[in-house]
Design an enzyme around this catalytic site. Sequence first.
Site, short mmCIF file in Angstrom:
data_model
loop_
_atom_site.label_atom_id
_atom_site.label_comp_id
_atom_site.label_asym_id
_atom_site.label_seq_id
_atom_site.Cartn_x
_atom_site.Cartn_y
_atom_site.Cartn_z
N GLY A 1 -2.54 -7.01 -8.28
CA GLY A 1 -2.88 -8.02 -9.27
C GLY A 1 -4.28 -7.81 -9.82
N GLY B 1 -11.64 -6.77 -12.15
CA GLY B 1 -10.93 -5.53 -11.84
C GLY B 1 -9.44 -5.81 -11.69
CB VAL C 1 -10.40 -9.21 -8.61
CG1 VAL C 1 -11.53 -10.04 -8.01
CG2 VAL C 1 -9.54 -8.60 -7.51
N GLY D 1 -5.63 -4.04 -9.79
CA GLY D 1 -5.02 -3.07 -8.88
C GLY D 1 -3.53 -3.27 -8.83
CB ALA D 2 -0.95 -1.71 -6.68
CG ASP E 1 -4.50 -1.42 2.04
OD1 ASP E 1 -4.46 -0.20 2.30
OD2 ASP E 1 -4.47 -1.87 0.88
#
Length: 694
Positions: A28, A23, A30, A25-26, A139
């Site tokens: 980086g 996956g 995974v 995201g903002a 978060d």
Amino acid sequence: MSPVEEGRPRALGSRYELRERLGAGAMGEVWRAVDRTTGQHVAAKLLRETYVYDADIVGRFIQERSILLNLEHPRIVRVRDLVVEGTDLAIVMDLVEGRDLRRHLREVGTLSAREAVLVTCAVLDALAAAHAANFLHRDIKPDNVLLEGGVPGDGSGVRLSDFGIARLAQESTVQATGLIGTPGYMPPELFQYGRFSPASDVYAAGVLLYELLAGRTPFAGKGTVHTIGNRHVTVEPPALPVHPLLWTVLAITLAKDPATRLSAAATAQALRDLPADALDAPALPAQSEPMSWNTAQRTVVRHHVGPAVVDDGRGAPGEVAGEVAGEVAGGVAGGVGGGVPTGGTELRPVLPGPVPTAAGLPPQPERSGQPEHPEHPEHPAQPGRSAERGPHRAHAAGSRVPTWALGVVVAVSLAVVAALVLQMVRGDGDADPGAGTEARASLPVQRVQSPPASYPSGLTTSRAAAYDPAARTVDVELTVTLPTRPGESRDAVTLLTFLPAAASGGCPRSGVTWDPGVVADLAPTDAGVQQACAWRVEVPLSGSQTQVAAEVELDLGAEDDALQRWEEEARSDLDAALADASNNRLAFPLQQTRGIELRVDRGAVTQGESVDVLVDVAFAGGTEPVYDSAATGTAALTDAVRQLGGGPPTLRACAALVPQASGGLLAEQPSARCEVSAVLGVLESAPAVVTVSR
């Protein structure tokens, strides 16, 4: 092309191989990776390359290594290693086979009360362990809650991930996604004061519980990030049709005042102490956005009584809810001051909470004894003082209903009675408090702290305002934060802000006084701004954060929400101006810029030839060229380049193309595909491709 697609696993440091991207995201990507020394499959979070070039990020990364590696708990995804090598900055973690809670919610919509509580308790258990180790998460959201096996089950397969990631982002100057964290889960104190504590993590866990029950976060709805932030600060979460005792615990967790919330461990125990019938209801249908929002009630504080504690005679007291505010509340609820017996549990006040300041700014939370926010906020507890607030259990023996909850109900009821008494003492509320000068003189000063606005350029601004109805003046303080990286130099930045007109009258003009050294003008014709009452303000910079202020002679009336409405209008006008596609003038680059684009003068060269680059800024009105490496001297440094980067862009390319002092690139060796990108401040362009032949 990914390493798997090429058939060649890529090395990560000397110990790991990246096998499959799971996956992105903002922050980086995974990856599923293999530990070469053990053969085990692990998860590797490979942070964006931008972070590698930030010395502060790398320093923080290394500094927190030992804390992250020692943070072990059954409900926490264990960090195994941190890799800093070349252009790789990665966190290696346990691989959880399953999916995250966000994906599960997309399938099922909502969870039953029992499932929602089990998941939330698991998250709170993880937070309690982290807080005891002096570490914050920052978060909490469904994306960071992993479900082993893909379903919540009894909560034993719930794991909390991404510890330290939000902290690293906060240290960075890269803020392309706006506010640090996720606005729907951010606590009021972060929007108001920029402060975060263990109670802030608990608030986010409360938002998570609400979302699991309702299918939406409490303050989601139409509007900008600023609008959502304002709801966190000023309105009550819409009530859910759940058992009253469950709602009581949830409401305390979502309290505006962090001192009112329980610790993570105590909140988990309060949820586990709920009677079985409070959790028997099936899952709710997804809840829709409310037609209207209820403003959070605030009592005038003359005599502040802090949060109460539970003392059941079995050990150290644990904090529970309750700020009983107001002199009348203190009198009517006199028993609270000396202890209110509630079925064997005593409620009594402890440390004082926020107290108003006299400096024309919003009240700042204070604590007697140790400060709530230590010098290093990622380590919440002070030496000699536990991050835990009390025992896990706080209820009378043999009681199915926790007595702390009854105590909260008693305290809240007394506060409501006090408010009613205060209203009767004041007299008929229909009278116009601003009818005369004498009446106005008794009106309190109104204060508003707007949520911070963050921009892809790295700029963050926030506004605090104070309105004196008697003097008919508004004091506005604008805080400008713009981190400066090595080699960057800025003397001043140009910003757009709004000072709206009063209900009757035009835009404030001659009655506006700015700080010395600030150059400001109203409605500049060359800025392309269509909205009225716009000000162009040149803010002189001193360090990474600067404050400038203006005094505005303005009569907003006597209504108690006059300043709130005025500030909302200012924010709305600013959002509209920056989103106006008809404005093709880049007059406020730090606020207007959405990204940068790189162009090369030719895509194919031979060895020994040079390549010139051009950089464009993308904004709502289109694109504007701001840099041309063919230009020299000051001609290469437009105002936008100076403000965004404090100097010319930095060019990044493969070894075949070497950046030149003149600003272009020199082809030194052959390359079938050489990617070139530009970095301007915290902004990085997508790569352009150049082919170099012999």
